[in-house]
Structures are given as structure tokens and as C-alpha cells.
Design an enzyme around this catalytic site. Structure first.
Site: not given
Ligand code: ACO
Length: 380
Positions: A258, A316
Site C-alpha cells: 500500500h 483487498e
Molecule cells: N507484490 C510484490 N511486490 C510488490 C508489491 C506486491 N503486491 N507491491 C509493491 N511491491 C514492490 C515493488 O515491486 C517495488 O519493488 P522494487 O523496490 O524492487 O522495485 C516496491 O515493492 C515498491 O513498489 P511501488 O510500486 O513503488 O509502491 P507503490 O506505493 O507505488 O505501490 C501499490 C502501492 C500499487 C498498492 C502496490 O503495493 C501494488 O501494486 N499492490 C498490488 C495491487 C493491490 O493490492 N492494489 C490494491 C491497493 S489497496 C486499494 O487501492 C484499495
């Protein structure tokens, strides 16, 4: 070249874009306050109409106020004829439920009184369940079921989907879900709504844009894939191998991570508790136990493979389990999220209209500064 005063923040991370009394997300402490009350107090207790009153008016309703709001919503559940026509065309064209909801939301400008912010808000909240249920049935080749004004907002949604009055336990579980997700700080869809209304556009336009933002898998589109993952794993002993493979492929695990929460999302606890209450025996209880085991494995492997990113369970993951337990098909998970969140979007519109400024951030130009004009016959 002039440069903006503030540093560029990709994804606007850390940028404060509004003051709000509607919700407070404390991502370090894992706390969520909804219009003054902790999510774990409000969500499992209030009816959706009570929560809506709290968001729209700033206080819990008295008996007369609640009766009035319930009546106002019930009177606005039937859709304009053109909306039903559009939903038929959407069903014939096999449109996804979120696309149908976005298109149908826009048609609510045809309803009586449209253009008045309060009227638009009541209409949107009242009509969303009718739109989702009517489209779902039309897609299945079945006629829509007319809303029942004797039922509350949440029971009526299930009734319009299924044609039978729901058991109070299912109604309570779904109400808890809708209350939990009604608002959540400056998330992408709420920000979208605020940007649109900040131009002094109208509430129907703001909410239609917000539906488009919610649809994406990084926002509201995650619970379907989260459930798929649990089903694909099938039994706890397979979790480690499957999750490891997913992470090695570079997959994002839906339901984890998140932008704001760096500890467990407090909504996950509320929804996990509601799912367990609903599923106290049989198959559903087994699925709940499997989901817990998968969650433990995922958290362990995320810590191992992505150390320091602090990726925890988000709303989620247990949304998927709860809505599945209520009996909703996974195609309806995101539209059902919208049925709750539209309460927050409309409240944010009121707040933005009350005194917010036009939202207009800056950008940093990275293009050519001294380009030369080439006549069309000399271009390659
Ligand atoms: N699974 C695996 N790796 C992940 C995940 C995940 N769910 N989420 C983040 N990471 C990793 C990224 O690959 C990145 O790794 P790196 O540093 O090696 O490149 C690091 O963690 C940071 O990720 P960002 O994309 O910069 O983080 P951001 O704050 O933009 O992402 C997000 C937040 C989009 C929710 C992300 O965690 C994600 O894609 N989660 C999965 C989708 C999800 O569950 N969405 C619902 C969110 S809740 C809502 O909106 C109601």
C-alpha cells in the site's frame, strides 16, 4: 526556464492536496478514522445510511433524519429509461461491469433535479446498486428486478441481484464491507473526483471520473485476482512454492502493499473478522483458514524477497474473501467497492465545493527547448 517551487514527487507521494474531516489514514500506526470514529467501531455497527449521514452532514442521524434519508434514497433507486437502454446495450456488447457502471453513472444527468450537488449525490448513491444489479442480470440474459422500497439500501442491492430477500447475516456482512471502504484519504479515485469538482464542474461528472480511476488493478481492481491466487494455491502446503514462483516471475501479489500503510491495513482486520463471522463452519471456514495460511506465507516471502519495502496485507485481500463468502461473483467485487466508495466521493465533492481551490499542480518540462520548425515536405 522557470522551475516549480516544490520538488517533483512521482505519484504525488507525500504531497498534501486537501484538508478533510472525512477520514484520517495513519499509515505508520495502522489506524483509520472515518468521520471521527475508528473504522473498527463504525463499520461493523452502523447501517450504510447512518454512515452516509455521518459523511454528508457531519453527525450521526437522529431517528427522523435517518427515516428521511432512507426514504430519499429509496425514492431514487429507479433509473431513468435511457439508463436501462444503455445497460441493455452494454450487456449485449459484453461490457465489463465497471465499464457499464461508468457509462451508466454519466446518464444520471438525465434524472430530475440533476445539476444540484445534493440531489446528484442522493441520486448517484441510490442508483449505483440498481445499475450494477440490472447490468449483471441483463448480461446473464435475465430481466432486471425492480428495487423494493421496503428494503434498506444494502438488502435491496442483494435483492435486486438475486430476487430474494437476503438473510440478515449476509446483509450485515455486506454493510460492514461498504462502511469500511466508504472513504480512505486522498486515494486516486477520490482525488480524481476532487480535481473534477474543483473546476466547479458537477457531481455526476466527478463521480463518473472517479469510477474510471477505481477500475484499475492498482486501485480497486485487485480483489478478484487476490481470490484467484488463493484458489490457485488450493491448499496451504502449496503456498510456498506457488508464491515463490510468482515473485520470481516478478508478479505483484494482489492484496498486498500500500502507498500509505506500512503496517497491516486496519480494514483488513475488520473485514477478516466479518468474513470469519459469516463463515463459522463448513467450506467457507476452510477457505478462511487457507487464506490465513496463504497470507502468512506471502508476508514471510515478501519480507525475504523485498526486504525493507514493508509490504503488508491491504484491504483487498479480505475484501475478496468476504464478498465471496457473501456469495457475490468476483466480477462484481470492484463495482461493489464503488457502491460503498460513492458515499465518500460525494462527501468529498461537498467539501471541495465548500471552499476548495481549483486543483492545478505544476509539472517539470523535460522536452526540447530550442526545437526548429520543419516544413511538412522536409520531414522524414
Ligand atoms: N507484490 C510484490 N511486490 C510488490 C508489491 C506486491 N503486491 N507491491 C509493491 N511491491 C514492490 C515493488 O515491486 C517495488 O519493488 P522494487 O523496490 O524492487 O522495485 C516496491 O515493492 C515498491 O513498489 P511501488 O510500486 O513503488 O509502491 P507503490 O506505493 O507505488 O505501490 C501499490 C502501492 C500499487 C498498492 C502496490 O503495493 C501494488 O501494486 N499492490 C498490488 C495491487 C493491490 O493490492 N492494489 C490494491 C491497493 S489497496 C486499494 O487501492 C484499495
Amino acid at each position: 526556464m522557470s522551475t516549480p517551487a516544490a520538488a517533483y514527487s512521482p505519484g504525488l507521494e507525500g504531497v498534501v492536496a486537501a484538508e478533510t474531516r472525512l477520514s484520517h489514514v495513519d499509515g505508520e500506526a495502522g489506524k483509520l478514522i472515518l468521520a471521527g470514529l475508528p473504522v473498527e467501531v463504525l463499520a461493523p455497527t452502523a447501517t450504510f445510511e447512518e454512515t452516509l449521514h455521518l459523511f454528508w452532514e457531519g453527525s450521526l442521524p437522529g431517528r427522523n433524519e435517518l427515516d428521511l434519508l432512507e426514504r430519499e434514497l429509496a425514492e431514487r433507486r429507479v433509473l431513468p429509461p435511457a439508463t436501462y437502454e444503455l445497460l441493455r446495450a452494454a450487456a449485449d456488447g459484453a461490457a465489463e461491469p465497471m465499464d457499464a457502471l461508468r457509462m451508466a453513472a454519466a446518464t444520471l444527468s438525465l434524472a430530475p433535479g440533476a445539476g444540484d450537488p445534493r440531489e446528484d449525490a442522493r441520486r448517484l448513491v441510490a442508483a449505483f446498486p440498481t445499475i450494477v444489479a440490472a447490468h449483471w442480470r441483463l448480461r446473464a440474459g435475465e430481466p432486471p428486478i425492480a428495487p423494493d422500497p421496503a428494503l434498506g439500501h444494502v438488502a435491496n442491492y442483494l435483492y435486486m441481484l438475486e430476487g430474494a430477500r437476503p438473510h440478515p447475516r449476509r446483509e450485515r456482512a455486506l454493510t460492514t464491507y461498504l462502511n469500511t471502504v466508504i472513504d480512505h484519504g486522498m486515494n486516486a479515485s477520490t482525488f480524481t473526483a476532487r480535481v473534477i469538482i474543483s473546476t466547479r464542474s458537477d457531481v455526476v461528472s466527478a463521480v463518473t471520473g472517479a469510477v474510471g480511476a477505481l477500475k484499475g488493478p492498482l486501485h480497486g481492481g485487485a480483489p478478484g485476482p487476490a481470490l484467484d491466487m488463493v484458489f490457485e494455491i488450493g491448499e496451504a502446503s502449496r503456498a510456498e512454492a506457488v508464491v515463490r514462483r510468482m515473485l520470481e516471475r516478478g508478479d505483484r501479489l494482489m492484496g498486498f502493499g500500500h502507498r500509505v500503510y506500512k503496517v497491516r491495513d486496519p480494514r483488513a482486520d475488520v473485514l477478516s473478522q466479518a468474513a470469519r463471522t459469516l463463515a463459522d463452519e463448513g467450506e467457507a471456514a476452510e477457505l478462511h483458514a487457507l487464506a490465513r495460511a496463504v497470507e502468512e506465507t506471502v508476508l514471510r516471502l515478501l519480507e525475504e524477497q523485498k526486504p525493507g519495502r514493508r509490504l503488508k496485507t491491504n484491504v483487498e485481500y479480505y475484501t475478496a474473501l468476504l464478498l465471496h463468502g457473501i456469495g457475490l461473483p468476483k466480477e462484481l467485487f470492484t463495482p461493489t467497492f464503488a457502491i460503498g466508495r460513492v458515499g465518500g466521493w460525494t462527501a468529498h465533492c461537498f467539501e471541495q465545493l465548500e471552499g476548495g481551490r481549483l486543483i492545478r499542480p505544476a509539472s517539470v518540462y523535460t522536452g526540447e527547448e530550442h526545437g526548429r520548425w520543419t516544413p511538412i515536405d522536409q520531414r522524414r
